[in-house]
Design a protein around this motif. Structure first.
Motif, PDB file in Angstrom:
ATOM      1  N   PHE A 170       0.835  -1.205   0.000  1.00 54.78           N
ATOM      2  CA  PHE A 170       0.000   0.000   0.000  1.00 54.78           C
ATOM      3  C   PHE A 170       0.873   1.260   0.000  1.00 54.78           C
ATOM      4  CE2 PHE A 170      -4.450  -1.260   1.681  1.00 54.78           C
ATOM      5  CZ  PHE A 170      -4.470  -2.344   0.834  1.00 54.78           C
ATOM      6  N   ASP A 171       2.063   1.138   0.566  1.00 48.84           N
ATOM      7  CA  ASP A 171       2.950   2.304   0.631  1.00 48.84           C
ATOM      8  C   ASP A 171       3.364   2.802  -0.754  1.00 48.84           C
ATOM      9  OD1 ASP A 171       2.862   2.317   3.367  1.00 48.84           O
ATOM     10  OD2 ASP A 171       4.684   1.139   3.619  1.00 48.84           O
ATOM     11  N   LEU A 225       1.341   3.533  -3.063  1.00 52.74           N
ATOM     12  CA  LEU A 225       0.275   4.358  -3.657  1.00 52.74           C
ATOM     13  C   LEU A 225       0.739   5.782  -3.974  1.00 52.74           C
ATOM     14  CD1 LEU A 225      -3.027   3.366  -1.809  1.00 52.74           C
ATOM     15  CD2 LEU A 225      -2.478   3.075  -4.235  1.00 52.74           C
ATOM     16  N   HIS A 226       1.518   6.357  -3.084  1.00 55.81           N
ATOM     17  CA  HIS A 226       1.936   7.743  -3.343  1.00 55.81           C
ATOM     18  C   HIS A 226       2.870   7.820  -4.552  1.00 55.81           C
ATOM     19  CE1 HIS A 226       0.851   8.695   1.096  1.00 55.81           C
ATOM     20  NE2 HIS A 226      -0.202   8.585   0.327  1.00 55.81           N
ATOM     21  N   PHE A 229       0.587   7.643  -7.579  1.00 55.67           N
ATOM     22  CA  PHE A 229      -0.053   8.934  -7.889  1.00 55.67           C
ATOM     23  C   PHE A 229       0.960   9.899  -8.529  1.00 55.67           C
ATOM     24  CE2 PHE A 229      -3.054   7.856  -4.203  1.00 55.67           C
ATOM     25  CZ  PHE A 229      -4.020   7.355  -5.049  1.00 55.67           C
ATOM     26  N   GLU A 275      -5.723   3.032  -7.870  1.00 60.48           N
ATOM     27  CA  GLU A 275      -5.726   2.659  -6.442  1.00 60.48           C
ATOM     28  C   GLU A 275      -6.567   1.416  -6.184  1.00 60.48           C
ATOM     29  OE1 GLU A 275      -6.761   5.641  -3.486  1.00 60.48           O
ATOM     30  OE2 GLU A 275      -7.212   4.069  -2.019  1.00 60.48           O
ATOM     31  N   GLU A 276      -7.772   1.380  -6.728  1.00 58.57           N
ATOM     32  CA  GLU A 276      -8.668   0.269  -6.419  1.00 58.57           C
ATOM     33  C   GLU A 276      -8.105  -1.064  -6.915  1.00 58.57           C
ATOM     34  OE1 GLU A 276     -10.993   0.719  -4.400  1.00 58.57           O
ATOM     35  OE2 GLU A 276     -11.415   2.873  -4.528  1.00 58.57           O
ATOM     36  N   THR A 285      -4.599  -1.953  -4.972  1.00 59.32           N
ATOM     37  CA  THR A 285      -4.798  -2.460  -3.596  1.00 59.32           C
ATOM     38  C   THR A 285      -5.481  -3.822  -3.630  1.00 59.32           C
ATOM     39  OG1 THR A 285      -6.847  -1.171  -3.389  1.00 59.32           O
ATOM     40  CG2 THR A 285      -4.849  -0.184  -2.511  1.00 59.32           C
ATOM     41  N   ARG A 322      -5.703  14.149   0.343  1.00 56.99           N
ATOM     42  CA  ARG A 322      -6.035  12.952  -0.441  1.00 56.99           C
ATOM     43  C   ARG A 322      -6.258  11.773   0.512  1.00 56.99           C
ATOM     44  NH1 ARG A 322      -4.424  11.070  -5.747  1.00 56.99           N
ATOM     45  NH2 ARG A 322      -3.225  12.957  -6.099  1.00 56.99           N
ATOM     46  N   THR A 377      -3.880   4.297   2.153  1.00 59.09           N
ATOM     47  CA  THR A 377      -2.793   4.350   3.138  1.00 59.09           C
ATOM     48  C   THR A 377      -3.239   5.075   4.414  1.00 59.09           C
ATOM     49  OG1 THR A 377      -1.886   6.435   2.300  1.00 59.09           O
ATOM     50  CG2 THR A 377      -1.022   4.409   1.326  1.00 59.09           C
ATOM     51  N   TYR A 396      -9.646  14.195  -2.823  1.00 64.69           N
ATOM     52  CA  TYR A 396      -9.790  12.837  -3.365  1.00 64.69           C
ATOM     53  C   TYR A 396     -10.228  11.882  -2.267  1.00 64.69           C
ATOM     54  CZ  TYR A 396      -8.061   8.296  -5.163  1.00 64.69           C
ATOM     55  OH  TYR A 396      -7.939   6.987  -5.562  1.00 64.69           O
TER      56      TYR A 396
END
Lengths: 134, 99
Positions: free
Chosen positions: A9-10, A12-13, A16, A41-42, A45, B17, B21, B46
């Motif tokens: 999950f880390d 994700l940034h 983006f 994201e969906e 994850t 956002r 996380t 978001y």
């Protein structure tokens, strides 16, 4: 554009940031960006949480633009088939009392995108979303 | 970047956002809410299904006690997300506080 992201999950940034770079380079209108963030994201994850098998540490994300479409694809390697597009949508009129926490992500992405497809080949799971640019 | 905090009028102010996380931080915050509350989305850019799930479970818990969340100042993209999920039917959504 294509890049591999650590199965966490880390990531994700970083994802983006990767999408922001693409949107800036391709001058993608802001009205089309939200759906792409959400789809990335969906599905990312989802792959992190549910894909089984002897999966390595990375998931590949590709994004491309043609004159009239945005196309985003996420590929997970060395995994068992898991077709997220087969999940049943939550009816919009479902009362609060019987609603559950999950299942909303795919439903929203389906509504925002013009197509969501899944394919499996050579132990690779791939989800592709397409947004038509009008 | 995401932040969640109490505003000056006792409302919940979301900023930035809200992605997957931030689940633990948001869950911890919303679990302390036990009475009808307003959640201000004005500075939120978001939200994904991770955030929607927390709001949904909070609403479910509060409604069981006769309370609810009121959501205000949603931007057009976030409003669309709520509509696509059918969640505009389970929350009171206003354009601004008190309306």
């Amino acid at each position: 554009m294509e890049r591999q992201f650590r199965r966490s999950f880390d990531s994700l940034h970083d994802i983006f940031d990767f999408l922001d770079l693409f949107f800036a380079l391709e001058k993608v209108d802001t009205k089309h960006r939200y759906g792409m963030y959400l789809a990335a994201e969906e599905f990312f994850t989802n792959m992190v949480k549910y894909n089984s098998g002897d999966a390595p540490g990375e998931i590949c994300i590709e994004i491309a633009r043609t004159d009239d479409q945005l196309r985003l694809a996420l590929t997970d390697f060395n995994v068992d088939p898991f077709d997220v597009t087969k999940a049943r949508p939550v009816p919009k009129d479902t009362p609060l009392e019987v609603r559950r926490r999950g299942g909303l992500g795919l439903q929203i992405v389906r509504e925002m995108m013009d197509s969501v497809t899944y394919d499996y080949f050579d132990k690779r799971s791939r989800v592709t979303v397409v947004k038509n640019l009008e | 970047m995401f932040s969640i905090e109490w505003g000056g009028k006792g409302d919940v102010v979301l900023t930035g956002r809200w992605d997957a996380t931030q689940t633990e931080k948001a869950e911890t915050f919303f679990k302390q809410i036990n009475q009808p509350s307003t959640v201000d989305f004005k500075k939120l850019d978001y939200i994904s299904s991770a955030g929607l799930g927390i709001l949904l479970m909070t609403q479910k818990r509060l409604m069981g006690n006769g309370g609810s969340l009121t959501l205000v100042n949603l931007n057009p993209h976030i409003s669309e997300v709520f509509r696509y999920a059918g969640l505009e039917r389970v929350f009171v959504i206003s354009k601004s506080p008190g309306r």
